[in-house]
Design an enzyme around this catalytic site. Sequence first.
Site, PDB file in Angstrom:
ATOM      1  N   ASN A 103      61.115  45.221  17.555  1.00  0.00           N
ATOM      2  CA  ASN A 103      62.263  45.908  16.970  1.00  0.00           C
ATOM      3  C   ASN A 103      61.811  46.946  15.955  1.00  0.00           C
ATOM      4  OD1 ASN A 103      63.683  44.190  18.525  1.00  0.00           O
ATOM      5  ND2 ASN A 103      64.329  42.836  16.876  1.00  0.00           N
ATOM      6  N   VAL A 104      62.467  48.093  16.014  1.00  0.00           N
ATOM      7  CA  VAL A 104      62.109  49.177  15.100  1.00  0.00           C
ATOM      8  C   VAL A 104      63.034  49.189  13.891  1.00  0.00           C
ATOM      9  CG1 VAL A 104      61.065  50.565  16.921  1.00  0.00           C
ATOM     10  CG2 VAL A 104      63.499  50.847  16.449  1.00  0.00           C
TER      11      VAL A 104
ATOM     12  N   HIS B 236      56.285  48.397  18.008  1.00  0.00           N
ATOM     13  CA  HIS B 236      56.877  49.619  18.575  1.00  0.00           C
ATOM     14  C   HIS B 236      57.301  50.611  17.491  1.00  0.00           C
ATOM     15  CE1 HIS B 236      57.878  47.465  22.640  1.00  0.00           C
ATOM     16  NE2 HIS B 236      56.599  47.763  22.507  1.00  0.00           N
TER      17      HIS B 236
ATOM     18  N   CYS C  89      57.555  69.946  10.739  1.00  0.00           N
ATOM     19  CA  CYS C  89      56.436  69.466   9.930  1.00  0.00           C
ATOM     20  C   CYS C  89      56.104  70.467   8.817  1.00  0.00           C
ATOM     21  CB  CYS C  89      55.220  69.245  10.826  1.00  0.00           C
ATOM     22  SG  CYS C  89      53.767  68.720   9.929  1.00  0.00           S
TER      23      CYS C  89
ATOM     24  N   GLY D 146      64.667  36.610  22.064  1.00  0.00           N
ATOM     25  CA  GLY D 146      65.460  37.830  22.238  1.00  0.00           C
ATOM     26  C   GLY D 146      64.753  38.993  22.895  1.00  0.00           C
TER      27      GLY D 146
ATOM     28  N   GLU E 114      69.159  34.270  28.638  1.00  0.00           N
ATOM     29  CA  GLU E 114      68.830  34.614  30.032  1.00  0.00           C
ATOM     30  C   GLU E 114      67.394  34.226  30.364  1.00  0.00           C
ATOM     31  OE1 GLU E 114      70.938  36.669  31.977  1.00  0.00           O
ATOM     32  OE2 GLU E 114      72.467  36.834  30.383  1.00  0.00           O
TER      33      GLU E 114
HETATM   34  P1  OAD Z   1      65.918  44.268  25.852  1.00  0.00           P
HETATM   35  O1  OAD Z   1      67.161  45.043  25.583  1.00  0.00           O
HETATM   36  O2  OAD Z   1      65.102  44.590  27.038  1.00  0.00           O
HETATM   37  O3  OAD Z   1      66.272  42.729  25.986  1.00  0.00           O
HETATM   38  C1  OAD Z   1      67.047  42.017  25.098  1.00  0.00           C
HETATM   39  C2  OAD Z   1      66.891  40.547  25.437  1.00  0.00           C
HETATM   40  O4  OAD Z   1      67.584  39.820  24.466  1.00  0.00           O
HETATM   41  C3  OAD Z   1      67.435  40.134  26.799  1.00  0.00           C
HETATM   42  O5  OAD Z   1      66.488  39.299  27.442  1.00  0.00           O
HETATM   43  C4  OAD Z   1      68.691  39.343  26.464  1.00  0.00           C
HETATM   44  O6  OAD Z   1      68.935  38.283  27.383  1.00  0.00           O
HETATM   45  C5  OAD Z   1      68.348  38.805  25.102  1.00  0.00           C
HETATM   46  N1  OAD Z   1      69.490  38.580  24.232  1.00  0.00           N
HETATM   47  C6  OAD Z   1      70.668  39.239  24.171  1.00  0.00           C
HETATM   48  N2  OAD Z   1      71.436  38.762  23.188  1.00  0.00           N
HETATM   49  C7  OAD Z   1      70.722  37.783  22.595  1.00  0.00           C
HETATM   50  C8  OAD Z   1      70.954  36.909  21.497  1.00  0.00           C
HETATM   51  N3  OAD Z   1      72.079  36.967  20.809  1.00  0.00           N
HETATM   52  N4  OAD Z   1      69.984  36.033  21.162  1.00  0.00           N
HETATM   53  C9  OAD Z   1      68.826  35.958  21.863  1.00  0.00           C
HETATM   54  N5  OAD Z   1      68.548  36.751  22.896  1.00  0.00           N
HETATM   55  C10 OAD Z   1      69.477  37.656  23.257  1.00  0.00           C
HETATM   56  O7  OAD Z   1      65.061  44.320  24.519  1.00  0.00           O
HETATM   57  P2  OAD Z   1      63.500  44.076  24.307  1.00  0.00           P
HETATM   58  O8  OAD Z   1      62.988  42.983  25.177  1.00  0.00           O
HETATM   59  O9  OAD Z   1      63.285  43.982  22.858  1.00  0.00           O
HETATM   60  O10 OAD Z   1      60.554  49.570  23.561  1.00  0.00           O
HETATM   61  O11 OAD Z   1      62.939  45.425  24.815  1.00  0.00           O
HETATM   62  C11 OAD Z   1      61.573  45.650  24.677  1.00  0.00           C
HETATM   63  C12 OAD Z   1      61.320  47.075  24.448  1.00  0.00           C
HETATM   64  O12 OAD Z   1      61.883  47.851  25.505  1.00  0.00           O
HETATM   65  C13 OAD Z   1      61.944  47.682  23.216  1.00  0.00           C
HETATM   66  O13 OAD Z   1      61.202  47.462  22.056  1.00  0.00           O
HETATM   67  C14 OAD Z   1      61.927  49.117  23.544  1.00  0.00           C
HETATM   68  C15 OAD Z   1      62.487  49.012  24.942  1.00  0.00           C
HETATM   69  O14 OAD Z   1      62.234  50.043  25.713  1.00  0.00           O
HETATM   70  C16 OAD Z   1      60.253  50.829  23.377  1.00  0.00           C
HETATM   71  O15 OAD Z   1      61.097  51.663  23.045  1.00  0.00           O
HETATM   72  C17 OAD Z   1      58.817  51.152  23.571  1.00  0.00           C
END
Ligand code: OAD
Length: 239
Positions: A87-88, A106, A134, A176, A204
């Site tokens: 998370n950013v 990230h 810049c 998450g 999920e």
């Molecule tokens: P995603 O949006 O891909 O996935 C979110 C995950 O959180 C899913 O598996 C959901 O099932 C789960 N989820 C949703 N609500 C939830 C809750 N309340 N509690 C627990 N889990 C929950 O997000 P990330 O996996 O973080 O990278 O995505 C990874 C990276 O892909 C991000 O950091 C970003 C994105 O592209 C970059 O920008 C490089």
Amino acid sequence: MRVLVITGAGVSAESGIPTFRGKDGYWRSLDPAKLATPEAFARDPKLVWEWYRERRQRIRNAQPNAGHIAIAKLSQRADNFLLVTQNVDDLHARAGLPKEKMVQIHGDIFITRCSRCDFSFSERNEEQQQIPRCAKCALLMRPGVVWFGEQLPWNELHRVENYLDRGSCDLVIVAGTTATFGYIIDWALRASRDGGELIEVNPEETPLSQFATQLVREPAAIALPRIVDALLISRLSEL
Ligand code: OAD
């Protein structure tokens, strides 16, 4: 007690920050996976900045939830703790997690940095309105986040690798995240390699689920406080 926690967008979902791949992730009917790219920025930097500025504002207005607070609590009690977050946003930090126990793999959405040189500044509190240039080399500046297809930041990567090299973990919690990136699965498996507990918190199924020793199919803000309390009350010393 060595603990590794890995988090993704789902942990901030209950603070009102849309996940990337969830149905709320779309912005003006655009797919975030297509906006968060060097190509999108080269094509339309104004559009990409508008998206990031809206996300920044949403994050400023958000509050850490019970999941962020539970992770911060665990970090204070484990002897050796590292959080790797994709998370950013700054919600883990605002929940009380110290910088030295956290790696934002990230990047940090509030950093504005030059597309070429090392010039950067923070816009944590205030936002510029125009597309920043810049002060050193006059090129367009961009948000300090990792985009699809880009390398992970070397320092942050090094900190994770160092932590994993120093020994395996008793407990790994992955919460998450869709675990889309191979390195997320790799780090979770390496950390738990010597029989450590691997808990996945996610409503999920994900590619990591098959390796978990415990699956918790609940929202993070509900599951994490319960897991952390159970660990701290009864089992921390036994793990
Ligand atoms: P995603 O949006 O891909 O996935 C979110 C995950 O959180 C899913 O598996 C959901 O099932 C789960 N989820 C949703 N609500 C939830 C809750 N309340 N509690 C627990 N889990 C929950 O997000 P990330 O996996 O973080 O990278 O995505 C990874 C990276 O892909 C991000 O950091 C970003 C994105 O592209 C970059 O920008 C490089």
